[in-house]
Design an enzyme around this catalytic site. Structure first.
Site, mmCIF file in Angstrom:
data_model
loop_
_atom_site.group_PDB
_atom_site.id
_atom_site.type_symbol
_atom_site.label_atom_id
_atom_site.label_comp_id
_atom_site.label_asym_id
_atom_site.label_seq_id
_atom_site.Cartn_x
_atom_site.Cartn_y
_atom_site.Cartn_z
ATOM 1 C CD GLU A 33 -3.024 -0.581 -0.112
ATOM 2 O OE1 GLU A 33 -3.061 0.587 -0.499
ATOM 3 O OE2 GLU A 33 -3.679 -1.498 -0.647
ATOM 4 C CE1 TYR A 116 -6.909 3.328 -0.325
ATOM 5 C CE2 TYR A 116 -4.549 3.313 0.145
ATOM 6 C CZ TYR A 116 -5.646 2.811 -0.538
ATOM 7 O OH TYR A 116 -5.477 1.768 -1.397
ATOM 8 C CG ASP A 134 -8.063 3.829 -4.565
ATOM 9 O OD1 ASP A 134 -9.280 3.767 -4.854
ATOM 10 O OD2 ASP A 134 -7.213 3.072 -5.083
#
Ligand code: SF4
Length: 348
Positions: A33, A116, A134
């Site tokens: 990520e 996020y 996102d």
């Protein structure tokens, strides 16, 4: 079938086989990520593989020196992200015995982890019902619901987070969140979304309009110049003519089917487009008639281009040089094309 089932079924069959999807280890999900923030998947993948080969566990990362960590990050940019991962790994070893914390707030408190990334780790690694939004999810949601509220106005952002949270089927956040992102990356793309093959088309409000690309809406979108262009697929004995764009210019070093700019900000009708393309094609290749294959849109920073694609057969062989080649369709994969020209090849 309800929306969630259609999407999850599609994801099961079409998801890319990414390395962190094998075991969903929190360490791997976390590193992936962070690497994928502002980096394309194709570029991040080799970095991820190299990283995991050198630093296969959270403990090896914590024990590694910073120089090695930065070397492994070299080329990805934003080096503070690598430093933050390194610091957080040391903290996890110190405070949590090297076991990645499951608690959402503890994940969120790690250095370099925002809402996020915390949502991504909690949902993808631990399958907690936490939303993630996102750019891909923003685009898909805004099209599904034809949301006219601008996404670049901060007070509107919470609307998308709430919507995504509401949509998560209980106990399936791991797959649902990834499925929304995967749909945005592979089908509901920024330009030329592939609505015809979209698994959730019947639920999509924007697909019912003539131009789903009008979503997401941005308040600060600058008025862009509208450019009309055309491209020509020249065919000769089962091969196609492609040209190399000059190095140093826009998209230099990429290959393309011959293309021309026709006008700027002057609307043209179909016959004007055809006639102008014929003239240009004849100048360079003496060929006609032209067969219309389709239309492609490209969004650049300052202009929006609509490219009309034609095909013509050539009887006499021409041009085969370092910057122009006749290539069979099966060999297109050996040449890097811009995304618009990849789309053209899908017409063939
Ligand atoms: Fe996107 Fe088209 Fe699918 Fe709607 S139908 S989600 S616009 S690809």
């Amino acid at each position: 079938m309800i929306f969630q089932s259609c999407l999850l079924e599609w994801f099961e069959k079409n998801q890319r086989p990414l390395p962190w999807r094998k075991h969903y280890r929190p360490y791997e999900v976390w590193v992936s990520e962070i690497m994928l923030q502002q980096t394309q998947m194709d570029m991040a993948l080799p970095y991820f593989k190299r990283w995991m080969k050198e630093l296969p566990t959270l403990k090896t990362l914590a024990e590694s020196d910073e120089k090695k960590v930065l070397k492994l990050w070299e080329g990805l940019g934003y080096y503070s992200r690598a430093r933050n991962i390194h610091k957080s790994a040391k903290e996890i070893v110190k405070k949590h015995d090297g076991i990645f914390p499951e608690d959402f707030d503890t994940i969120l408190a790690l250095k370099g982890v925002g809402r996020y990334t915390a949502g991504a780790i909690a949902s993808i690694a631990f399958n907690q019902d936490k939303p993630i939004v996102d750019g891909n999810v923003l685009r898909v949601l805004s099209r599904l619901y034809a949301i006219k509220k601008p996404i670049d106005v901060s007070k509107n952002k919470s609307l998308f987070w709430k919507l995504q949270e509401k949509l998560i089927p209980k106990g399936k956040a791991r797959y649902f969140n990834q499925a929304m992102m995967e749909l945005g990356a592979l089908v509901c793309t920024t330009q030329n979304p592939s609505c015809a093959i979209c698994p959730v088309k019947k639920f999509c409000k924007a697909a019912k309009t003539s131009d789903p690309e009008n979503y997401p809406v941005k308040q600060n979108r600058k008025k862009s110049v509208k450019v009309t262009a055309s491209a020509l697929v020249l065919q000769n004995k089962g091969k196609y003519l492609i040209r190399l764009r000059p190095l140093g210019g826009m998209m230099g070093g990429l290959w393309e089917f011959p293309e021309w700019k026709l006008t700027k900000n002057t609307p043209m009708n179909a016959s004007q487009i055809l006639n102008k393309t014929k003239r240009l094609a004849n100048n360079e290749f003496s060929t006609e008639p032209l067969e219309f294959l389709g239309t492609i849109k490209r969004n650049y920073t300052h202009h929006l281009e609509t490219m009309h694609v034609f095909r013509a057969h050539l009887t006499q062989p021409i041009l085969h040089s370092r910057s122009a080649k006749w290539v069979a369709k099966a060999d297109f994969k050996k040449y890097p094309f811009s995304s618009a020209h990849v789309k053209i090849s899908s017409f063939l």
